[in-house]
Design a protein around this motif. Structure first.
Motif, PDB file in Angstrom:
ATOM      1  N   GLU A 147      11.143   1.103  63.628  1.00  0.00           N
ATOM      2  CA  GLU A 147      10.605   0.937  62.275  1.00  0.00           C
ATOM      3  C   GLU A 147      11.398  -0.063  61.439  1.00  0.00           C
ATOM      4  N   THR A 148      12.397  -0.696  62.018  1.00  0.00           N
ATOM      5  CA  THR A 148      13.209  -1.662  61.288  1.00  0.00           C
ATOM      6  C   THR A 148      12.419  -2.929  60.977  1.00  0.00           C
ATOM      7  N   LEU A 149      12.526  -3.391  59.750  1.00  0.00           N
ATOM      8  CA  LEU A 149      11.954  -4.664  59.339  1.00  0.00           C
ATOM      9  C   LEU A 149      13.097  -5.668  59.240  1.00  0.00           C
ATOM     10  N   THR A 150      12.903  -6.854  59.789  1.00  0.00           N
ATOM     11  CA  THR A 150      13.899  -7.907  59.681  1.00  0.00           C
ATOM     12  C   THR A 150      13.234  -9.152  59.114  1.00  0.00           C
ATOM     13  N   MET A 151      14.059 -10.024  58.583  1.00  0.00           N
ATOM     14  CA  MET A 151      13.548 -11.285  58.047  1.00  0.00           C
ATOM     15  C   MET A 151      14.191 -12.426  58.807  1.00  0.00           C
ATOM     16  N   ARG A 152      13.407 -13.464  59.056  1.00  0.00           N
ATOM     17  CA  ARG A 152      13.955 -14.677  59.651  1.00  0.00           C
ATOM     18  C   ARG A 152      13.309 -15.873  58.946  1.00  0.00           C
ATOM     19  N   PRO A 153      14.036 -16.975  58.876  1.00  0.00           N
ATOM     20  CA  PRO A 153      13.470 -18.146  58.198  1.00  0.00           C
ATOM     21  C   PRO A 153      12.176 -18.590  58.870  1.00  0.00           C
ATOM     22  N   VAL A 182       9.651 -21.237  60.227  1.00  0.00           N
ATOM     23  CA  VAL A 182       9.794 -22.568  60.810  1.00  0.00           C
ATOM     24  C   VAL A 182       8.404 -23.199  60.847  1.00  0.00           C
ATOM     25  N   ILE A 183       8.278 -24.350  60.210  1.00  0.00           N
ATOM     26  CA  ILE A 183       7.017 -25.083  60.194  1.00  0.00           C
ATOM     27  C   ILE A 183       7.303 -26.492  60.679  1.00  0.00           C
ATOM     28  N   GLY A 184       6.597 -26.908  61.719  1.00  0.00           N
ATOM     29  CA  GLY A 184       6.801 -28.243  62.273  1.00  0.00           C
ATOM     30  C   GLY A 184       8.212 -28.452  62.797  1.00  0.00           C
ATOM     31  N   GLY A 185       8.819 -27.394  63.295  1.00  0.00           N
ATOM     32  CA  GLY A 185      10.168 -27.482  63.835  1.00  0.00           C
ATOM     33  C   GLY A 185      11.266 -27.437  62.784  1.00  0.00           C
ATOM     34  N   GLU A 186      10.906 -27.363  61.524  1.00  0.00           N
ATOM     35  CA  GLU A 186      11.883 -27.345  60.431  1.00  0.00           C
ATOM     36  C   GLU A 186      11.970 -25.957  59.814  1.00  0.00           C
ATOM     37  N   HIS A 192      14.100 -20.779  51.531  1.00  0.00           N
ATOM     38  CA  HIS A 192      13.463 -19.799  50.640  1.00  0.00           C
ATOM     39  C   HIS A 192      12.087 -19.364  51.142  1.00  0.00           C
ATOM     40  N   ASP A 193      11.925 -19.247  52.455  1.00  0.00           N
ATOM     41  CA  ASP A 193      10.643 -18.860  53.050  1.00  0.00           C
ATOM     42  C   ASP A 193      10.957 -18.062  54.311  1.00  0.00           C
ATOM     43  N   PHE A 194      10.496 -16.814  54.360  1.00  0.00           N
ATOM     44  CA  PHE A 194      10.868 -15.922  55.446  1.00  0.00           C
ATOM     45  C   PHE A 194       9.665 -15.201  56.045  1.00  0.00           C
ATOM     46  N   GLU A 195       9.710 -15.031  57.367  1.00  0.00           N
ATOM     47  CA  GLU A 195       8.765 -14.154  58.056  1.00  0.00           C
ATOM     48  C   GLU A 195       9.383 -12.762  58.088  1.00  0.00           C
ATOM     49  N   VAL A 196       8.547 -11.748  57.982  1.00  0.00           N
ATOM     50  CA  VAL A 196       9.017 -10.373  58.136  1.00  0.00           C
ATOM     51  C   VAL A 196       8.566  -9.917  59.523  1.00  0.00           C
ATOM     52  N   ILE A 197       9.518  -9.408  60.295  1.00  0.00           N
ATOM     53  CA  ILE A 197       9.280  -9.053  61.695  1.00  0.00           C
ATOM     54  C   ILE A 197       9.403  -7.540  61.882  1.00  0.00           C
ATOM     55  N   TRP A 198       8.460  -6.994  62.622  1.00  0.00           N
ATOM     56  CA  TRP A 198       8.462  -5.574  62.999  1.00  0.00           C
ATOM     57  C   TRP A 198       8.066  -5.491  64.466  1.00  0.00           C
ATOM     58  N   ARG A 199       8.873  -4.842  65.261  1.00  0.00           N
ATOM     59  CA  ARG A 199       8.613  -4.697  66.692  1.00  0.00           C
ATOM     60  C   ARG A 199       8.318  -6.048  67.359  1.00  0.00           C
ATOM     61  N   GLY A 200       9.000  -7.078  66.919  1.00  0.00           N
ATOM     62  CA  GLY A 200       8.843  -8.407  67.495  1.00  0.00           C
ATOM     63  C   GLY A 200       7.636  -9.185  66.996  1.00  0.00           C
ATOM     64  N   ILE A 226       4.743  -9.646  60.592  1.00  0.00           N
ATOM     65  CA  ILE A 226       3.827  -8.781  59.838  1.00  0.00           C
ATOM     66  C   ILE A 226       3.710  -9.220  58.384  1.00  0.00           C
ATOM     67  N   GLY A 227       4.304 -10.352  58.057  1.00  0.00           N
ATOM     68  CA  GLY A 227       4.191 -10.802  56.685  1.00  0.00           C
ATOM     69  C   GLY A 227       5.134 -11.940  56.382  1.00  0.00           C
ATOM     70  N   ARG A 228       5.118 -12.299  55.119  1.00  0.00           N
ATOM     71  CA  ARG A 228       5.907 -13.442  54.680  1.00  0.00           C
ATOM     72  C   ARG A 228       6.358 -13.209  53.241  1.00  0.00           C
ATOM     73  N   ILE A 229       7.574 -13.636  52.972  1.00  0.00           N
ATOM     74  CA  ILE A 229       8.107 -13.614  51.607  1.00  0.00           C
ATOM     75  C   ILE A 229       8.659 -15.012  51.359  1.00  0.00           C
ATOM     76  N   ARG A 230       8.199 -15.639  50.283  1.00  0.00           N
ATOM     77  CA  ARG A 230       8.647 -17.008  50.028  1.00  0.00           C
ATOM     78  C   ARG A 230       8.756 -17.269  48.537  1.00  0.00           C
ATOM     79  N   ARG A 231       9.656 -18.179  48.227  1.00  0.00           N
ATOM     80  CA  ARG A 231       9.792 -18.578  46.829  1.00  0.00           C
ATOM     81  C   ARG A 231       8.583 -19.419  46.469  1.00  0.00           C
TER      82      ARG A 231
END
Length: 114
Positions: free
Chosen positions: A5-11, A13-17, A21-29, A32-37
Motif C-alpha cells: 500500500e506504499t505510495l512513492t513519488m518519482r520525477p 520524465v518527458i522526452g528523456g528529460e 517540480h513534476d512527479f508521478e505517484v507509484i503504487w505497486r509499480g 497512479i497519478g501525478r503531482i506537479r507545480r
C-alpha cells in the motif's frame, strides 16, 4: 521492505528529460497519478494533482489543486484512499495489464525511434 500500500513519488520524465517540480505517484509499480507545480496567473504557488488507475474512469473529485506540495500530497492521498477502498483484485489485475501493455508499447516506440 515496502508494503503493497506504499505510495512513492518519482520525477516525471518527458522526452528523456526529468521534469522539475513534476512527479508521478507509484503504487505497486504502476503510475497512479501525478503531482506537479502549476503555473498560476496570480503568481501564487499552486500544485495540481490527479489520481487514476488504468481501466477505470476518473471522477471529478480525483484531481485538484493544492497550495503547496504537502497540501497536494495530502489531498492526493485522501482521494487515493477512496479509490483504493473500492478496488477489487480484478480491478487491480486489469490495471496491471494496462500498465504492462503501455510499457511494451513505449518500448516498441523507442526501438523504432533509434
Amino acid at each position: 521492505m515496502i508494503d503493497d500500500e506504499t505510495l512513492t513519488m518519482r520525477p516525471t520524465v518527458i522526452g528523456g528529460e526529468r521534469c522539475k517540480h513534476d512527479f508521478e505517484v507509484i503504487w505497486r509499480g504502476m503510475s497512479i497519478g501525478r503531482i506537479r507545480r502549476a503555473v498560476a496567473s496570480s503568481r501564487a504557488e499552486l500544485w495540481a494533482w490527479n489520481c487514476w488507475l488504468g481501466g477505470r474512469p476518473c471522477k471529478a473529485d480525483e484531481g485538484g489543486d493544492g497550495v503547496s506540495l504537502d497540501d497536494a500530497k495530502a489531498q492526493f492521498r485522501e482521494a487515493w484512499q477512496r479509490i483504493r477502498a473500492a478496488l477489487t483484485e480484478a480491478d487491480i489485475a486489469r490495471a496491471k495489464g494496462y500498465a504492462e501493455r503501455s510499457a511494451e508499447a513505449i518500448a516498441r516506440y523507442r526501438r523504432k525511434g533509434k
